[in-house]
Design a protein around this motif. Structure first.
Motif, short mmCIF file in Angstrom:
data_model
loop_
_atom_site.label_atom_id
_atom_site.label_comp_id
_atom_site.label_asym_id
_atom_site.label_seq_id
_atom_site.Cartn_x
_atom_site.Cartn_y
_atom_site.Cartn_z
N VAL A 1 78.20 -53.06 -40.81
CA VAL A 1 78.76 -54.09 -39.94
C VAL A 1 80.20 -53.74 -39.55
N VAL B 1 81.15 -59.83 -33.38
CA VAL B 1 80.47 -60.52 -34.48
C VAL B 1 81.43 -60.74 -35.65
N THR B 2 81.45 -61.97 -36.16
CA THR B 2 82.20 -62.26 -37.38
C THR B 2 81.31 -63.07 -38.32
N ILE B 3 81.27 -62.63 -39.58
CA ILE B 3 80.55 -63.36 -40.62
C ILE B 3 81.56 -64.16 -41.43
N ILE C 1 83.93 -59.36 -41.47
CA ILE C 1 83.40 -60.19 -42.55
C ILE C 1 84.58 -60.88 -43.21
N VAL D 1 78.47 -65.87 -37.60
CA VAL D 1 77.38 -65.90 -38.58
C VAL D 1 77.86 -66.64 -39.82
N ALA E 1 73.99 -59.31 -38.12
CA ALA E 1 75.31 -58.86 -37.67
C ALA E 1 75.28 -57.38 -37.31
N GLY F 1 82.19 -55.09 -36.46
CA GLY F 1 82.04 -56.47 -36.89
C GLY F 1 83.04 -56.82 -37.98
N ALA G 1 76.15 -56.41 -33.52
CA ALA G 1 77.35 -55.58 -33.34
C ALA G 1 76.99 -54.26 -32.66
#
Length: 525
Positions: A231, A27-29, A238, A6, A17, A236, A21
């Motif tokens: 998240v 998921v990685t932002i 960030i 993301v 996310a 997930g 997730a």
């Protein structure tokens, strides 16, 4: 576990996310700034705390659903405050407190706008039906032209009121122009004049009156903080200070990202939450796009910008949580913002005085004044390096006059300005258009950049630059549409969409004896 990358930790990126997730995706932002939230983040000035951008939380039910879809309750993460009145509108000769109390709204309208008796009840009853028809369209994907043939869309076609402006639609209920404007001013933030905006947007004020306007203790930024927390709870990741240099593209297929530090990220799906036009001009190499080239993006229609003043002051004022002062000639003010692209000598001004509701944002006896002035976006050619100081002085003089004090400057301890130029340069908002692409019918539904991005495979959009549009709750809805689009491609169960919450409208009591105990309507000399 398929990998989702993301781009951007704004509310849309955080919401999508959360949803992905929760479904078990990796998921990685990747966020360029050192904070989450994008425009929905916090500004700290000494002991004072401000929201950078959104200060209204409406359509709360959408935010509640996003949390529920991950097995959580929003109330476990933030402290919600239902505002009553929602906000105060001030015209040159009168002011009205907009409230969900139907009897109080009717009392004020009857006294301040004689000849409009019964107008509020008719507006609420009729617009509820309109929203019930339009809401499914705003919650459904618009990724192919054939989506316009969906029975729900065809049913809603009449409610788009293509031949009517928002003022035309409101004039069916309200005779007085100021009263019409009281239910149309939100259109300015969609990039349009209410005299040109489609009549469909009469739902905007209805949504506030039906479902309320909320504040979150500490600021609306606490919502994106909470989303970031969820998240991470869901596994997930960030990564802050991780700007994206470009998309990795093989032909028309996005295979990942290249970060500004040179690191290459491989992903099965890439979701772009950055400002749409900025992302397309900065993240995609020349020659890849055909529909959204820099030259074609230049020709799109964009919202207004905003001149922001964040003031930490060592005084408390008798001022509601939200106040909007209309320019005396509001139509001229709107035309200067959207057409002639001039700075108004008599601008409209919005002020948030959050401390009246939330004492956590300023020390005892002090206040945070958040001042927003709608102004032309950077297609105007205005040189803000030259005009910022005199325009700030104009606004401070106006605020001093409206607050009934000699000079607000005497109380200022902390100050920050964000001009349209700052929005574009520092916060990466294309043309400084704070509310993204305009919402002309030619830039809505399937004619807006699509959640499943039409120019690149395995590339998705979320945020104000895609369907269904801008505004915090609508951005959250875009996240659900995008998440469900990916899940459908992967043949996974979708996140459900609840029907609209039930709203019980009733025929308010209009007998004088029943209203006699209520205070007189507010007038201005």
């Amino acid at each position: 576990m398929k990998k989702i990358a993301v781009v951007g930790a704004g509310p849309g990126g955080l919401a999508v996310a959360m949803l992905m997730a929760h479904k078990g995706y990796d998921v990685t932002i990747y966020e360029k700034q050192d904070y989450v939230g994008g425009r929905t983040s916090e500004i700290k000035l000494g002991e004072y705390k401000f929201d950078m951008g959104p200060t209204f939380l409406n359509m709360l039910y959408i935010a509640e659903e996003i949390f529920e879809l991950t097995g959580r309750s929003i109330n476990d993460y933030v402290d919600l405050i239902d505002l009553n009145p929602m906000y105060q509108l001030i015209f040159h000769d009168k002011k009205i407190n907009m409230t969900r109390d139907a009897n109080e709204m009717i009392r004020q309208i009857d006294e301040l706008f004689p000849g409009n008796e019964g107008s509020y009840e008719r507006y609420m009853e009729r617009t509820q039906k309109k929203l019930e028809v339009l809401a499914p369209v705003l919650q459904a994907p618009m990724n192919r032209m054939t989506d316009l043939l969906n029975p729900k869309v065809l049913k809603a076609a009449g409610e788009l009121e293509i031949g009517n402006s928002l003022v035309d639609t409101l004039s069916k209920f309200y005779k007085d122009e100021d009263l019409q404007l009281a239910f149309t001013f939100q259109a300015k933030y969609l990039g349009m004049s209410p005299w040109e905006s489609p009549g469909a947007f009469s739902i905007l004020s209805y949504i506030e009156h039906a479902f309320g306007v909320y504040h979150i203790k500490g600021g609306i930024n606490k919502l994106t903080d909470a989303m970031a927390k969820v998240v991470k709870e869901l596994g997930g990741k960030i990564q802050l200070n991780s700007g994206v240099k470009k998309l990795k593209v093989n032909g028309k297929t996005v295979t990942g990202l290249v970060l500004e530090d040179g690191q290459e990220i491989i992903a099965d799906e890439v979701i772009i939450n950055g400002d749409f036009a900025n992302a397309m001009t900065k993240l995609v190499e020349p020659g890849v796009l055909k529909k959204y080239t820099p030259e074609k993006l230049e020709k799109k229609q964009y919202s207004c910008s905003t001149f922001m003043l964040y003031l930490g002051v060592n005084k408390r004022f008798d001022l509601p949580h939200h106040t909007i002062w209309f320019a005396k000639d509001y139509r001229k003010n709107v035309e200067e913002i959207t057409k002639t692209k001039l700075l108004s000598e008599d601008p409209s001004i919005y002020i948030q005085n959050a401390v009246v509701t939330d004492d956590t944002v300023a020390p005892d006896g002090k206040s945070t004044l958040y001042i927003l002035v709608p102004v032309p976006n950077n297609t105007s050619g205005i040189d803000w390096s030259q005009i910022t100081a005199p325009f700030k002085d104009l606004i401070l003089n106006m605020v001093s006059d409206k607050l009934g004090i000699t000079d607000i400057r005497e109380y200022i301890e902390e100050e920050r300005i964000i001009s349209p130029e700052d929005w574009e340069r520092d916060i990466h908002v294309y043309k400084g258009a704070t509310f993204n692409l305009g919402h002309q019918l030619s830039q809505m539904l399937v004619f807006r950049p699509r959640n499943k991005f039409e120019e690149l495979d395995h590339c998705w959009l979320v945020g104000g630059g895609t369907h269904p549009g801008s505004g915090l709750p609508i951005i959250l809805e875009s996240a659900r549409i995008t998440a469900n689009g990916i899940l459908k491609e992967h043949k996974q169960p979708l996140h459900p969409v609840k029907p609209l919450p039930k709203v019980e409208h009733y025929k308010p009591v209009r007998k004088d004896k029943d209203l006699a105990h209520q205070p007189a309507a507010i007038h201005m000399n």
